[in-house]
Design a protein around this motif. Sequence first.
Motif, mmCIF file in Angstrom:
data_model
loop_
_atom_site.group_PDB
_atom_site.id
_atom_site.type_symbol
_atom_site.label_atom_id
_atom_site.label_comp_id
_atom_site.label_asym_id
_atom_site.label_seq_id
_atom_site.Cartn_x
_atom_site.Cartn_y
_atom_site.Cartn_z
ATOM 1 N N ARG A 97 0.838 -1.208 0.000
ATOM 2 C CA ARG A 97 0.000 0.000 0.000
ATOM 3 C C ARG A 97 0.875 1.262 0.000
ATOM 4 O O ARG A 97 0.589 2.239 -0.702
ATOM 5 N N VAL A 98 1.940 1.227 0.787
ATOM 6 C CA VAL A 98 2.841 2.382 0.845
ATOM 7 C C VAL A 98 3.543 2.583 -0.496
ATOM 8 O O VAL A 98 3.634 3.707 -1.013
ATOM 9 N N ILE A 99 4.039 1.501 -1.078
ATOM 10 C CA ILE A 99 4.731 1.595 -2.362
ATOM 11 C C ILE A 99 3.781 2.049 -3.456
ATOM 12 O O ILE A 99 4.129 2.877 -4.308
ATOM 13 N N THR A 100 2.562 1.511 -3.448
ATOM 14 C CA THR A 100 1.581 1.899 -4.458
ATOM 15 C C THR A 100 1.279 3.390 -4.380
ATOM 16 O O THR A 100 1.205 4.081 -5.407
ATOM 17 N N LYS A 101 1.122 3.904 -3.176
ATOM 18 C CA LYS A 101 0.863 5.329 -3.000
ATOM 19 C C LYS A 101 2.048 6.160 -3.497
ATOM 20 O O LYS A 101 1.864 7.196 -4.159
ATOM 21 N N ALA A 102 3.265 5.694 -3.188
ATOM 22 C CA ALA A 102 4.465 6.419 -3.620
ATOM 23 C C ALA A 102 4.594 6.430 -5.143
ATOM 24 O O ALA A 102 4.956 7.449 -5.744
ATOM 25 N N ILE A 103 4.281 5.311 -5.785
ATOM 26 C CA ILE A 103 4.320 5.238 -7.249
ATOM 27 C C ILE A 103 3.352 6.251 -7.847
ATOM 28 O O ILE A 103 3.689 6.998 -8.778
ATOM 29 N N SER A 104 2.138 6.286 -7.301
ATOM 30 C CA SER A 104 1.115 7.185 -7.799
ATOM 31 C C SER A 104 1.553 8.639 -7.677
ATOM 32 O O SER A 104 1.463 9.419 -8.641
ATOM 33 N N GLU A 105 2.043 9.013 -6.496
ATOM 34 C CA GLU A 105 2.365 10.416 -6.232
ATOM 35 C C GLU A 105 3.641 10.866 -6.941
ATOM 36 O O GLU A 105 3.708 11.995 -7.440
ATOM 37 N N ARG A 106 4.657 10.016 -6.986
ATOM 38 C CA ARG A 106 5.971 10.456 -7.470
ATOM 39 C C ARG A 106 6.204 10.198 -8.956
ATOM 40 O O ARG A 106 7.076 10.818 -9.559
ATOM 41 N N LEU A 107 5.433 9.290 -9.525
ATOM 42 C CA LEU A 107 5.664 8.960 -10.933
ATOM 43 C C LEU A 107 4.488 9.276 -11.843
ATOM 44 O O LEU A 107 4.671 9.479 -13.041
ATOM 45 N N PHE A 108 3.264 9.312 -11.281
ATOM 46 C CA PHE A 108 2.075 9.438 -12.129
ATOM 47 C C PHE A 108 1.103 10.524 -11.661
ATOM 48 O O PHE A 108 -0.105 10.393 -11.805
ATOM 49 N N GLU A 109 1.644 11.569 -11.074
ATOM 50 C CA GLU A 109 0.874 12.765 -10.750
ATOM 51 C C GLU A 109 -0.384 12.482 -9.928
ATOM 52 O O GLU A 109 -1.411 13.137 -10.089
ATOM 53 N N GLY A 110 -0.303 11.499 -9.058
ATOM 54 C CA GLY A 110 -1.411 11.207 -8.160
ATOM 55 C C GLY A 110 -2.575 10.465 -8.777
ATOM 56 O O GLY A 110 -3.657 10.401 -8.186
ATOM 57 N N ASN A 111 -2.396 9.866 -9.952
ATOM 58 C CA ASN A 111 -3.485 9.100 -10.556
ATOM 59 C C ASN A 111 -3.885 7.948 -9.633
ATOM 60 O O ASN A 111 -3.032 7.275 -9.051
ATOM 61 N N PRO A 112 -5.188 7.687 -9.501
ATOM 62 C CA PRO A 112 -5.668 6.690 -8.537
ATOM 63 C C PRO A 112 -5.150 5.282 -8.831
ATOM 64 O O PRO A 112 -5.305 4.770 -9.934
ATOM 65 N N MET A 113 -4.528 4.692 -7.832
ATOM 66 C CA MET A 113 -4.135 3.282 -7.888
ATOM 67 C C MET A 113 -4.053 2.766 -6.468
ATOM 68 O O MET A 113 -3.764 3.514 -5.543
#
Length: 205
Positions: A97-113
């Motif tokens: 969950r932490v990694i998924t949130k970090a991927i979303s915020e840091r690589l994909f402009e906060g797109n929902p995942m």
Amino acid sequence: MKKSMILFLALILLFTLAGCVPDDNSDTDIGDMRTYDDFKNKTDKEDISKTLKDKEIQEAYNSGKYPIYTTNDYPFDLEVLDYIEMPKDSNLEEKLRVITKAISERLFEGNPMDFISFEEVEGKNIAVISLDKNEDVEENLFFPSPGWRHYFQGSTGGAATATKLIENLLQREYEGEWIDGVRFDYTDDNLGFIHVAELEDIKFR
């Protein structure tokens, strides 16, 4: 007269053959050796660099930090963008969950995942990750996030997106307990994974 002529021809033949013998110390051969040595040294340096990089990642894991990878255009070599720290007693679901949130915020402009669940496939533990449609994009054209469609467009952009998603979730360098593979669900049925075929199937570690 005949003997003189034969001797003369023999001398000419001898000099001709001597001129055809390659010189072991010729500039051409030295140049070739230098080229090979330069290539070998460059290869050795790349191997050393990779070893140091792997060592850095392992040290980070040991201290409870997990790498977030990014990549540029083809050939999509991975680079560590940053490390995220997690409590050492975090379970696998919490880490995902932490990694998924970090991927979303840091690589994909906060797109929902989000991490959805684990599923067993052929005895292997597979993580299911949802890539949700960004409703704000449809309702507000000026919303700063372009939605997943933007990241799935084009062969190069789509491949880079797939690489980031897959490699960050698989964490291949991690030697502790981890998932055996990952599967992505994308809720926009109108588009699906047209430009990111890598995301259509389970990706195993």
